[in-house]
Structure formats: structure tokens, C-alpha cells
Design a protein around this motif. Structure first.
Motif: not given
Lengths: 337, 433
Positions: B26-43, B104-111, B137-140
């Protein structure tokens, strides 16, 4: 001569200090949560929510460095301290989950999650302290080699090393330090004087408990951790260590009394750094006292060098990221007003 | 003795990994979905996309916390249960573990910034924060799977009398199994999360027809799953070819191939009959296994019986898990093709109740394939913890009564699982925009 072993041990100590100062304060938030009013609880939750997961990763980094760079230490610790480490994990899992559940569940269940959050927040640092205290005690038995087929008397290997006065006093000391750090931090964030006074009062209590327990632990170390006791009292740096720690502790009291909140927090942090630095110096060159020294238990340079390089490169990304996280949520130290 | 120590230790490890992996994915896949949704909002500046991104973020916050704490537990459990393995392998696979620590550090900080910083930084900076979460997340995940791949294809070290004399941590990290395993696992994360989210929102749409939020959520999640599933089947084929080359016994057990055979058939379903050394009730496609494994219809496939008894993994869990994984994958491919066909024919999904119901049915398939796939990888490596280097039985802790921590963690994770499902259910169906 190039000795990455010592650099890595120093980095692990540094990481442990940072873990104590950040995640330790988060644990402290959970400890204070046990007897908190609704308003206090809201402040604790607000301050913890954005940062506790990032702070918590220091522990993962430390444990990874331990098994990568000092594998025999990880092996011995994992075997002999199986029970306290398991309890640390149960505490970590309970508090992390209960905290996020409390944030997202309905009002009526908050009480129950708060209780689990508090219990987990007490269990984890306490057992972590017991674990660290045992590593210093000199009571960890040398494991037979090979392990397979060797006889292990249950109590002698898995209970007696840690079920002692000294490790338990270190457990309490860790607990009080977490609660002290947290109180010192929260009282600055308090939106009104009443809340500020509440956390100031708690800071006093935990500062007193810290002092008493520290002396108790030093006394118990005579028999409970003789090597560390000897070093803390009779090394060339012992007097300076005692003076620095004592001054920091007195500054906490003074600053709290006269309302220099930020000074009190910094002094509290220095007190923690002094204690951990003194502890590390006292058991140098051992990672596990009497059995595992830094040099003897280190892995080959073939991995130590690249890990050091990775730590250097990684911190280029890590440090600014952390600073941004704290900056975004106003977690920099506030000036005295 | 309720349970032998080795069985308890293996069960605790399997249970902890099986639990953690759901949240890790979920920590790998959900950010992708959130990015798409938020990107579409920005657009598009359509608020529905913003609401969607926020709602997904709330669910992910719960999942991420449970994933982080159960992951911490795992890093300790490696030592608590398998100290001899960790003492041996820790330094050799130290590189991926250390790098995973940083990722994982970076993922937790930015999350942290992502979850709580909606009003504290600019919308564009917020979206970029999410991108960092997605990448780290993907890299970790990739780093951790590299370490696991080494257990299947140990490389980069020389042994003399059971002692490591020399090793190269980078060769160990990029071992022969790394590429196929990391690719398969990363895609699995997107497939599982895509199909799960699409199905959950299909259920939401069935309950409140006309909901813009659920419609848009299905569109994003479905296409993430539908685009990745064909690539995933191809990557699965690469993995099988790798296993055929490096772990022929594992392949034989997966496929229920008891005897060495030229032009071996592909068996679909079937039950491995251990006493008779054959696989019953399977649908056989002639010569297909030889072709899939070695790209030659007449290639010889080694059978289970050509390996000594003491080196064999448990056969039936492996064969059955493999069948379930492959069939789940094919079923998802079918649903993906159907969705693509309906889109091509310009059918509106929101009016097609049967298709929404199909999406609901397909929602657990990705996670089923994920879990059974890991059973294939891990059980298929038995009785070795490091393939042909160290047996699992040699790696275990001398600590007795391991059934106690096994039951403790099982109870704990069972309760957490129930609460998470309850809370997510409340989140998803709470207010229907």
C-alpha cells in the motif's frame, strides 16, 4: 591506519542519541498521555502526528547498521535478549497503531486507543532501556560455537542476564528521560498558560525522577555493571562528565523555575547527550561489555567502507529533508517570549 | 510441545511477512494513485480530484503507520528467529539493507509533510512531495527485494570451510535473481493496489450511484491495474525462466513435474500426489512447460524425483500457491481487457452494474496473487534459508518455546488487521461526494 569500525560505532551512537532526542520525546508524549486531560491530549497528538514515523526510522537504521557492521553483536543480543526485545516490538507496534487508530476513529473509542497508546509508549522505551542496560552489565554469557546442538539452560541464557536491578533501573531512567524531553518540548508549544504550567509541573517531576534514578543506577552499577561503574568514577574524563551532566540537570531545574523554557529544553537535551556519551565512553571499546569489542566484532572492510560512503551520501539527502519536515511543522526551537 | 520450534519460527516469519507486505505494498502503490489524482486536480482544478487525493491519503496514513511498525518488528525478528543466518548474511547483503534504510527514511519524512502539510506548503510543492514519497517508497521495496533475491541466488562471496573469505557487496546486491524479483514485486504492488482500489470504489459506486468521487477513483485505479497487469504477466514469465535456470527443483515443484521429461506439459490446477509421485486431476497442455521454461518445445525439464528427498521443499503448498497466483493474474488480465473493450465501445461503466460487480469480485485478486507468489518464493526455497548455502534448520535461534512469540504476534496482527479493515470501511463509505 583507516579504522571504519570506530566511525561506524560513533555514527550508531549519534543515531541512538538522535533517536532518543526525537523518538524518545515521541515516546514521552505517549507516557504523558496516560494521565492527560482532553486539551493536553490534543496538544500531544498535534505535535506527534506529522513527525513520529520519520523519527522512528532512526531505530531501523541503528538495527540495520548493527547487523550489517557488527553481526556477532546482533546475533548475541537477539538470542540472549529475545524476551525484552520482543516486548520492545510489542510496545512499538501497539503504540504506533493505537496512535493512528485514535486519530482516525470516532470520538467514543478515543479513550481505549489512548490507553493502548500509553501502555505501548511505556513498554517500548522501558524494555529498550533494559536491553541497553544488559549490554553494559557484563552478564551476557558467551555463546557456544556452533550453536546447533549446544545445550542452553533456559534461565541462565534467556532470563538471568536481563532480569536484574541494574538493567531495570536503566529502563526506568530511559522512561523518565523520554517523559522529561517530551514535557520540556510540549510546554513551549502550549497554546495557553494553564497548559504550559501543567507540562512545566510534569517536567519538574520527571527531572527529579531522572536525577534519583540516575544516582540509583550508578549505585546499582557497583555490582550490576562493574566495568561501567569503574569507568564513570575513575577515568581521566570522569570528573568532567559528572560536572557536565550535573550542570545540565541543574540548569533544567533553574530554567524551569524562572521560566526560560527554551533554555530548559536545550539543557534537557544536553543532559541526555551527556548521559549517553558517558555511557558509551564508559563501555568503550565494548559494544557488549567484556565479550564483544568494536574491533573484534566488526565485519570486513569490504562492507564497512561502502556503508560509510552510503551513510555520507544518504545524509546529504536526509539532513535537509529532516530540516524541512521540522520547519514545515514549526518544530524548530521557539524563542523565549 | 504444541509446535516444534522450527515450525513456530517459520510460521511467525511467514505470518509477519504476510501481514507486513500488505501494508508495504500500500505504501508503494497508493502514492502513485494519490499523485495521479492530485496531478489531475492541479491540471483541471476539479475539486473532486482533490477530495479523492485527500481521502486516499487518510486511508494510506493508517496503512503506512501499521506498515512502519510491523516493518520495524521484522527487522528485529530476522535476528530473534534466525540469528545464525543474520550473522552470516548481514554484512554480505548489508548494501541493500542500508540503502533501504535511507529510502524508507525519505518516504517517512515526505509522507509526514504530505499527510499534514496540505495547507502549509504550495499545492505544487505538495504534489512534488508526493512524488518523492512515490519514488522513495518504490526504491525501498526494490532494495529489500534485492536482499531477498540474494537468498535465492546467493552471489558475490567465496566460501572456504563454511567461512566467508571474501565478498563483494555490490555483486551480492545485483545478484542474478535481483532483476526478475524486483521487477515482479514492484509491478505486483501497482497491480494489487490498482485492482483493490478499483473494486472498493466500485462497491462505493454501487451503494451511491452517481458519485463523482467513486467514478473518478475507479478510472484512476482501474487503469493503473490494467496497464501494469499485462507487463506483470510478462515479468512473471521472466521470473519463471530465471527459476528454471537457477532453481530447477523449485520450478518442478511449482509445476507439479515429478519426473524428468523431454517435452514436459504445462499442468493447470491439479493436486500433487506425493506417495504416488504424480500430479492428479491436472489439465495438461502438451510440451508447453518445456517451451515456457526453455523456449524449446522439446527441452528436458528436471523432475522433483531427480533431487534428493532432504533437499525438497513442501510440494503441495508450492504447486497450489503457484496455480492460484497464475490464475489470479490471468483473471485480472481478463477484467483489464474487458474494461479496455468497454472503453473502446464508449460504454459508461457507471451504468454497467455487472461490470462494477465484476470489479468488486476482482478486488482481492492482486493481493491473493501477491501472497501466494511470496509463498512460492519462500516455501520454494526450503529447506534452505540461503539456497544451497545454509539450511533453515541451521539458522534458527536456540531460544526454546518459540510458539509463545508466534501466538503473541499472530494475535496482535489479527486484531490490528480487524481494526484496519473496520476503519478503512468507515473512511471509504463515510461521506459519498
Amino acid at each position: 591506519m583507516w579504522m571504519p569500525e570506530y566511525y561506524l560505532a560513533a555514527i550508531m551512537l549519534l543515531a541512538l542519541c538522535v533517536y532518543m532526542l526525537t523518538a524518545g520525546a515521541d515516546f514521552g508524549g505517549g507516557i504523558l498521555d496516560l494521565v492527560a486531560t482532553r486539551k493536553q491530549r490534543a496538544l500531544i497528538a498535534d505535535q506527534l502526528a506529522p513527525i513520529w514515523e520519520a523519527n522512528h526510522v532512526w531505530l531501523i537504521l541503528i538495527i540495520v547498521l548493527l547487523f550489517v557492521c557488527f553481526p556477532p553483536v546482533f546475533e548475541t543480543m537477539s538470542i540472549v535478549l529475545h524476551i525484552p526485545i520482543t516486548l520492545v516490538l510489542v510496545g512499538i507496534v501497539l503504540r504506533g497503531s493505537a496512535f493512528v487508530f485514535r486519530t482516525h476513529d470516532s470520538e467514543s473509542t478515543k479513550q481505549r486507543w489512548s490507553l493502548i497508546f500509553a501502555i505501548g509508549s511505556i513498554l517500548a522505551p522501558f524494555m529498550l532501556g533494559v536491553t541497553l542496560g544488559t549490554l553494559s552489565s557484563g552478564r551476557i554469557p558467551v555463546l557456544p560455537s556452533p550453536l546447533e546442538g549446544a545445550g542452553f539452560e533456559f534461565a541462565a541464557y534467556f532470563i538471568h542476564p536481563w532480569l536484574q536491578v541494574f538493567p531495570f533501573l536503566i529502563g526506568f531512567l530511559t522512561l523518565w528521560l523520554c517523559a522529561l524531553l517530551s514535557s520540556l518540548y510540549l510546554l513551549q508549544r502550549a497554546p495557553d498558560p494553564e497548559l504550559n504550567q501543567a507540562f512545566r509541573f510534569r517536567a519538574f517531576i520527571f527531572a527529579v525522577l531522572t536525577g534519583l534514578t540516575a544516582f540509583g543506577a550508578l549505585w546499582a552499577a557497583q555490582t550490576g555493571a562493574p566495568g561501567v561503574h569503574e569507568a564513570l568514577l575513575h577515568q581521566t574524563w570522569s570528573l568532567e562528565f559528572q560536572i557536565a551532566t550535573g550542570l545540565a540537570a541543574l540548569t533544567v531545574f533553574g530554567a524551569l523555575w524562572f521560566g526560560y523554557d527554551r533554555t530548559a529544553q536545550i539543557a534537557g537535551m544536553i543532559q541526555v547527550i551527556c548521559m549517553m556519551g558517558g555511557w558509551a565512553l564508559a563501555q568503550f571499546p565494548y559494544l557488549i561489555v567484556d565479550t564483544h569489542s568494536i574491533l573484534d566484532s566488526a565485519a570486513s572492510h569490504a562492507i564497512l567502507n561502502p556503508v560509510l560512503a552510503a551513510l555520507g551520501l544518504g545524509s546529504i539527502a536526509l539532513v535537509p529533508s529532516f530540516m524541512w519536515l521540522y520547519w514545515v511543522f514549526g518544530h524548530g526551537l521557539k524563542t523565549d517570549s | 510441545m504444541i509446535m516444534s520450534d522450527i515450525l513456530a519460527a517459520r510460521s511467525q516469519m511467514a505470518m509477519s511477512l504476510g501481514f507486513h507486505i500488505i501494508f508495504a505494498v500500500m505504501g508503494i502503490g497508493m502514492p502513485l494513485l494519490m499523485m495521479i489524482a492530485e496531478g489531475l486536480y492541479l491540471k483541471t482544478q476539479n475539486r473532486v480530484y482533490l477530495d479523492l487525493a485527500k481521502r486516499w491519503a487518510q486511508g494510506t496514513a493508517i496503512m503506512f503507520a501499521v506498515g512502519a511498525v510491523s516493518g520495524t518488528a521484522l527487522s528485529f525478528e530476522l535476528g530473534l528467529l534466525w540469528p545464525t543466518f543474520m550473522k552470516f548474511a548481514g554484512p554480505i547483503i548489508g548494501m541493500p539493507f542500508s540503502l533501504e534504510g535511507f529510502a524508507f527514511f525519505l518516504e517517512a519524512i515526505f509522507l509526514g509533510i504530505y499527510f499534514y502539510g496540505w495547507d502549509r506548503i504550495s499545492p505544487r510543492a505538495h504534489w512534488l512531495t508526493g512524488i518523492v514519497v512515490f519514488i522513495s517508497g518504490t526504491l525501498s521495496g526494490i532494495f529489500v527485494v534485492c536482499a531477498n533475491a540474494w537468498m535465492n541466488a546467493p552471489a558475490g562471496f567465496t566460501l572456504a570451510d563454511g567461512v566467508v573469505t571474501q565478498f563483494d557487496p555490490f555483486k551480492a546486491m545485483w545478484n542474478p535473481a535481483s532483476f526478475s524479483q524486483t521487477l515482479h514485486m514492484t509491478l505486483a504492488a501497482y497491480v494489487s493496489v490498482g485492482f483493490a482500489a478499483a473494486g472498493i470504489h466500485a462497491l462505493g459506486l454501487l451503494k451511491s450511484p452517481g458519485s463523482q468521487l467513486h467514478q473518478k477513483a475507479i478510472q484512476i485505479a482501474f487503469w493503473v491495474g490494467a496497464i501494469t497487469i499485462p507487463i506483470q504477466l510478462f515479468s512473471g514469465h521472466l521470473s519463471a525462466e530465471h527459476v528454471a535456470e537457477y532453481q530447477p527443483l523449485k520450478l518442478a515443484a511449482m509445476e507439479g513435474q515429478w519426473h524428468t521429461q523431454a517435452g514436459a506439459p504445462l499442468r493447470i490446477l491439479g493436486w500433487p500426489n506425493e506417495p504416488q509421485e504424480r500430479t492428479d486431476y491436472a489439465i495438461e497442455i502438451p510440451n508447453m512447460l518445456s517451451f515456457l521454461a526453455y523456449e524449446n518445445f522439446d527441452a528436458t525439464v528436471q523432475g522433483i524425483t531427480s533431487f534428493p528427498q532432504e533437499d525438497r521443499p513442501p510440494i503441495w503448498p508450492l504447486h497450489i500457491s503457484f496455480q492460484i497466483m497464475v490464475l489470479s493474474g490471468l483473471a485480472m488480465l481478463g477484467v483489464a481487457c474487458l474494461g479496455a473493450f468497454l472503453t473502446w465501445r464508449k460504454k459508461s461503466w457507471s451504468s454497467l452494474k455487472w461490470f462494477l460487480k465484476l470489479l468488486v469480485l476482482a478486488s482481492p485478486l492482486g493481493f491473493i496473487a501477491l501472497e501466494t507468489g511470496w509463498v512460492v518464493t519462500e516455501v520454494g526455497r526450503q529447506p534452505w534459508v540461503i539456497w544451497h548455502v545454509m539450511r533453515t534448520a541451521e539458522a534458527i535461534t536456540p531460544m526454546p518455546h518459540l510458539v509463545v512469540p508466534f501466538l503473541l504476534f499472530s494475535t496482535l496482527y489479527l486484531l490490528l488487521g480487524v481494526v484496519v479493515i473496520y476503519l478503512l470501511k468507515k473512511r471509504v463509505f463515510h461521506v459519498d461526494a
